[in-house]
Design a protein around this motif. Structure first.
Motif, PDB file in Angstrom:
ATOM      1  N   PHE A  79       0.790  -1.220   0.000  1.00  0.00           N
ATOM      2  CA  PHE A  79       0.000   0.000   0.000  1.00  0.00           C
ATOM      3  C   PHE A  79       0.827   1.276   0.000  1.00  0.00           C
ATOM      4  CE2 PHE A  79      -4.483   0.669  -0.224  1.00  0.00           C
ATOM      5  CZ  PHE A  79      -4.939  -0.613  -0.457  1.00  0.00           C
ATOM      6  N   ASP A 108      -2.235  -3.434  -4.849  1.00  0.00           N
ATOM      7  CA  ASP A 108      -3.356  -3.819  -5.705  1.00  0.00           C
ATOM      8  C   ASP A 108      -3.354  -2.976  -6.979  1.00  0.00           C
ATOM      9  OD1 ASP A 108      -5.214  -5.749  -4.110  1.00  0.00           O
ATOM     10  OD2 ASP A 108      -4.577  -4.233  -2.655  1.00  0.00           O
ATOM     11  N   PHE A 152      -1.218  -7.602  -6.685  1.00  0.00           N
ATOM     12  CA  PHE A 152      -2.198  -8.602  -6.228  1.00  0.00           C
ATOM     13  C   PHE A 152      -3.271  -8.735  -7.309  1.00  0.00           C
ATOM     14  CE2 PHE A 152      -1.033  -6.213  -2.202  1.00  0.00           C
ATOM     15  CZ  PHE A 152       0.080  -6.992  -1.974  1.00  0.00           C
ATOM     16  N   ARG A 166     -17.474  -8.419  -6.119  1.00  0.00           N
ATOM     17  CA  ARG A 166     -16.148  -8.600  -6.700  1.00  0.00           C
ATOM     18  C   ARG A 166     -16.200  -9.199  -8.094  1.00  0.00           C
ATOM     19  NH1 ARG A 166     -11.605  -9.403  -2.168  1.00  0.00           N
ATOM     20  NH2 ARG A 166     -10.520  -8.159  -3.743  1.00  0.00           N
ATOM     21  N   TYR A 252     -10.254 -15.799   1.480  1.00  0.00           N
ATOM     22  CA  TYR A 252     -10.653 -15.583   2.869  1.00  0.00           C
ATOM     23  C   TYR A 252     -11.485 -16.716   3.464  1.00  0.00           C
ATOM     24  CZ  TYR A 252      -9.428 -10.618   3.471  1.00  0.00           C
ATOM     25  OH  TYR A 252      -8.772  -9.438   3.634  1.00  0.00           O
ATOM     26  N   TRP A 423     -11.146   0.055  -6.865  1.00  0.00           N
ATOM     27  CA  TRP A 423      -9.761  -0.417  -6.779  1.00  0.00           C
ATOM     28  C   TRP A 423      -8.779   0.535  -7.440  1.00  0.00           C
ATOM     29  CZ3 TRP A 423      -7.971  -3.443  -3.269  1.00  0.00           C
ATOM     30  CH2 TRP A 423      -8.769  -4.463  -2.738  1.00  0.00           C
TER      31      TRP A 423
END
Ligand code: NOJ
Length: 763
Positions: A79, A108, A152, A166, A252, A423
């Motif tokens: 980040f 990302d 990512f 998503r 996850y 994003w």
């Protein structure tokens, strides 16, 4: 030729030697540190909601990470996008680390860093691996220039339930298209060498099954049958691994009851054992820590030991990493140090191959020049042009060639932040071209363009965990009067030759943690559309979205509908190219577009069972067919398919030996008035065999550009790979001796058909 940071001299043996010489000097704590990746959140506006959700105090986070850097206990950061910051933090890492091991920086970079491409679902809608690869190569170049070594991305999760937000990050519902898009993205990010100053490691995610979240609720459990897992959800990952992806991110949720991040079967057996993956695996954020939340570990030491033991090498952490407890786990006999060493080797090898030891820092001037490269904007514009899908064009309203005046209506028409989509954190909003701007630039003084949002931007009331990045949305003027604004929009539409209405989801309604139970236009958008249509002025609807929305009313009443997705920083310019006919739309839907949320999950690639005649009418109150089928997309031209044949025609018992192929050919002709692209799609259906197989499965596609009147023969090859499927009864890959129907055309309802019969070697 881009600079090679390792001077192109590294052999595998040298990498191994360097890894081993570092490893033998490392303490247990240093090893655990190499396996820990921290978010570095500087200058985040305080957000109580997020802090409570994540149980993190953001104001303390940078100091905590810097203290860990000083101890040499950090292997990676994420980040950070400012080159001065990546350099500063890299220096702290190297100076804090006894062995001078640099950090690997991840981020990302989903659809661009500074130059923003259309969102990934849009890129998939281009059905154009070449433009996707070029787009992600631009993203890689910008990322590496600022000191990011690894992205990512791509997200290769299959999504058949658009309630799941998503869906916007992936390639849609189909494993074959998904695999092609995954491979193209990996090649774009990584190129031929990770030591290139222009490339980054790709990290396909989220391994595996995340897109099948129960009820479309993000992070919810996933229960996939053996057949769905192997035939539908895993193929894009396999394709990404085959394309050379250097990293994989875990998912996850629980997959069939086992958390994906602690799933040794997924990571060690399938990914590494069967597929031969040699890179490193990272957890999703906090996912090792959360093995405790799943009830899969009693405490953080056990969570760490189970995570690394299952094959997860690097823990992505906001704070309080489970891997900090790995030394204790080794000392307590819960973890074999050799398992820890294996993970450390993978991280060190990646750093060596990237050339990080030779060149840990970036040149900030060069970074600025790379980010400003106008060639990048051209790629983004081409990608946006090629992604748009023309859903409807009654009476050929589009392209707008003769309109003397245009009213642009809708709250998304001039919103830079929404135009680039989710994003995106590090963007220059001033260089984003909105639809309004694109249309104005295109028309210049030739035709007046009026504009009204019609409804207030403040209808964006959806809370998003990403709102903490302080996005700059349009601000409604003081004293905004809803009724007066609606009247103004309607009056502008009435006075114009054509109304271009831009509607869709606000970008913060889609993406991570952005599930919806309803697919309607948000707020008063539908009422606005209906009011504009009631004026009688012809309406072009531009849909800005990342998931299918409820278009039932529009599909009946609005003559022209163009899906522009979140088209990126050159979006408005590309949309103008399409609307005014400089380019014909050629994108195709990467998912079946449902009529209503009650139909989801939905796929064209279903099997048939009892009473197949009623298959299209399984509900009392709605058809079970989609509003627009998978692969649908119109053009300003028209196409004809003819002369479909296979090279097996006339052969009665052909045997498809290993390596053997069936060649299918078809002629595609542009029968319309304009140069345009068509995506020729090949579907198969196995008539009988040892399992029930889908009515159709995509097994080939080609995007072809044709001049008016031009014909081209397209050739496809079907081999054992295309005819093999995972048979849940045999628990193995199977090719059945059978008759295979082949369908060719411009969408998944294509009618032109032929068939061939194969006898397999095993019959
Ligand atoms: C959580 C998301 O699930 C993942 O896709 C992302 O890469 C990480 N956060 C890092 O931002």
């Amino acid at each position: 030729m881009p600079e090679d940071l390792t001077s192109g001299l590294l052999t595998d043996t040298e990498v191994t030697q360097r890894v081993e010489s570092l490893l033998e000097q490392m303490s247990l704590a240093e090893k655990a540190g190499q396996l820990t990746q921290f978010f570095y959140f500087n200058n985040l506006p305080p957000s109580q909601d997020i802090e409570e959700t994540l149980r993190v105090d953001f104001s303390q986070q940078p100091a905590m990470v810097e203290a860990e850097l000083a101890k040499g206990h950090v292997g990676s950061l994420l980040f950070v996008t400012d080159p001065a910051e990546t350099n500063r933090l890299q220096r702290l890492t190297i100076e804090g680390n006894r062995l001078g091991i640099p950090a690997i920086f991840g981020f990302d970079v989903i659809h661009g860093l500074r130059t923003i491409l259309p969102v990934p679902i849009a890129l998939a809608a281009s059905w154009d691996p070449d433009v996707i690869e070029r787009g992600q190569a631009v993203a890689a170049r910008e990322a590496r220039a600022v000191g990011i070594h690894w992205t990512f991305a791509p997200m290769v999760d299959i999504a058949r339930d658009p309630r799941w937000g998503r869906i916007v990050e992936g390639a849609g519902e189909d494993p074959y298209l998904g695999a092609a898009v995954a491979a193209a993205q990996v090649k774009g990010f990584q190129g031929d060498s990770l030591a290139s100053a222009e490339r980054v490691i790709a990290g396909p995610k989220h391994f595996a099954g995340y897109g099948a979240a129960l009820g479309g609720r993000d992070y919810d459990e996933v229960n996939l049958s053996d057949s769905e897992l192997w035939n539908v959800y895993l193929p894009p990952f396999k394709a990404a691994v085959d394309a050379g992806a250097g990293n994989i991110m875990t998912a996850y949720m629980d997959l069939n009851g086992i958390p994906a991040t602690g799933n040794a079967w997924l990571l060690n057996e399938v990914l590494r054992g069967e597929w031969g993956f040699e890179g490193f695996v990272v957890s999703d954020a906090q996912a090792v820590h959360n093995l405790r939340t799943h009830g899969f570990a009693a405490d953080l030491a056990q969570a760490g030991a189970r995570g690394v033991g299952a094959g997860c090498d690097l823990e992505m952490a906001i704070g309080d990493p489970a891997f900090a407890h790995l030394p204790a786990a080794v000392e307590a006999g819960m973890l074999d140090e050799r398992v820890l060493d294996t993970a450390v080797r993978r991280i060190l090898a990646a750093k060596i191959r990237l050339g990080l030891f030779e060149q840990p820092y970036v040149d900030e001037d060069r970074a600025r020049a790379v980010l400003a490269d106008p060639a990048h904007r051209e790629v983004a514009r081409a990608a946006a042009q090629r992604s748009a899908v023309l859903l409807r064009n009654d009476g050929g309203l589009l392209p707008l060639t003769g309109a003397e005046s245009i009213a642009v209506i809708g709250p998304l028409a001039d919103s830079r932040r929404d135009t680039i989509g989710p994003w995106v954190f590090d963007y220059d909003s001033t260089e984003t071209v909105t639809v309004l701007q694109g249309i104005r630039d295109h028309l210049g003084d030739h035709a007046p363009v009026t504009y009204a949002p019609g409804i207030r931007s403040a209808q964006r009331t959806f809370p998003s965990m990403f709102d903490m990045w302080g996005d700059n949305y349009p601000v409604d003027p003081e004293g905004f009067d809803d009724a007066a604004e609606l009247d103004r929009a309607v009056a502008l539409a009435r006075d114009a030759d054509v109304a271009v209405v831009v509607l869709g989801e606000w970008q913060n309604m889609i993406g991570e943690a952005a599930s919806r139970s309803d697919l309607g236009f948000p707020g008063d958008q539908l009422a606005l559309l209906q009011a504009v249509c009631a004026t009688g002025t012809p309406v072009v609807l531009l849909v800005m979205n990342g998931r299918p929305l409820d278009l039932r009313w529009a599909a009946e009443h609005v003559p022209a509908i163009l899906d522009i997705w979140y088209p990126g920083s050159q979006g408005g310019a590309a949309v103008a190219d399409l609307v005014f006919g400089d380019v014909s739309p050629g994108g195709k839907l990467p998912f079946s577009w449902p009529r209503t949320v009650g139909q989801v999950p939905m796929t064209y690639s279903h099997t048939v069972s009892h009473e197949p005649v009623n298959q299209a009418r399984r509900y009392w109150d709605e058809a079970s067919t989609p509003l627009f089928p998978f692969g649908h997309g119109l053009s300003y031209s028209s196409f004809d398919y003819s002369d479909l044949s296979t090279d097996l025609q006339g052969i009665t018992t052909p045997v498809l030996a290993a390596g053997g192929t069936v060649t299918v050919t078809v002629t595609v002709t542009n029968t319309g008035p304009t140069q345009a692209d068509e995506v020729a799609q090949l579907y198969i259906h196995q008539r009988h065999g040892t399992a029930s197989r889908p009515v159709r499965e995509l097994k080939g596609f080609q995007r072809i550009s044709l001049a008016p009147g031009e014909s081209r023969q397209a050739t496809f090859r079907l081999g054992r790979d295309e005819l093999t499927y995972w048979n849940a009864a045999a628990r193995d890959w199977v090719v059945d001796g059978t008759t295979v129907d082949v369908y060719l055309g411009g969408d998944s309802t294509a009618e032109l058909t032929t068939s061939f019969t194969v006898t397999t070697a095993q019959d």
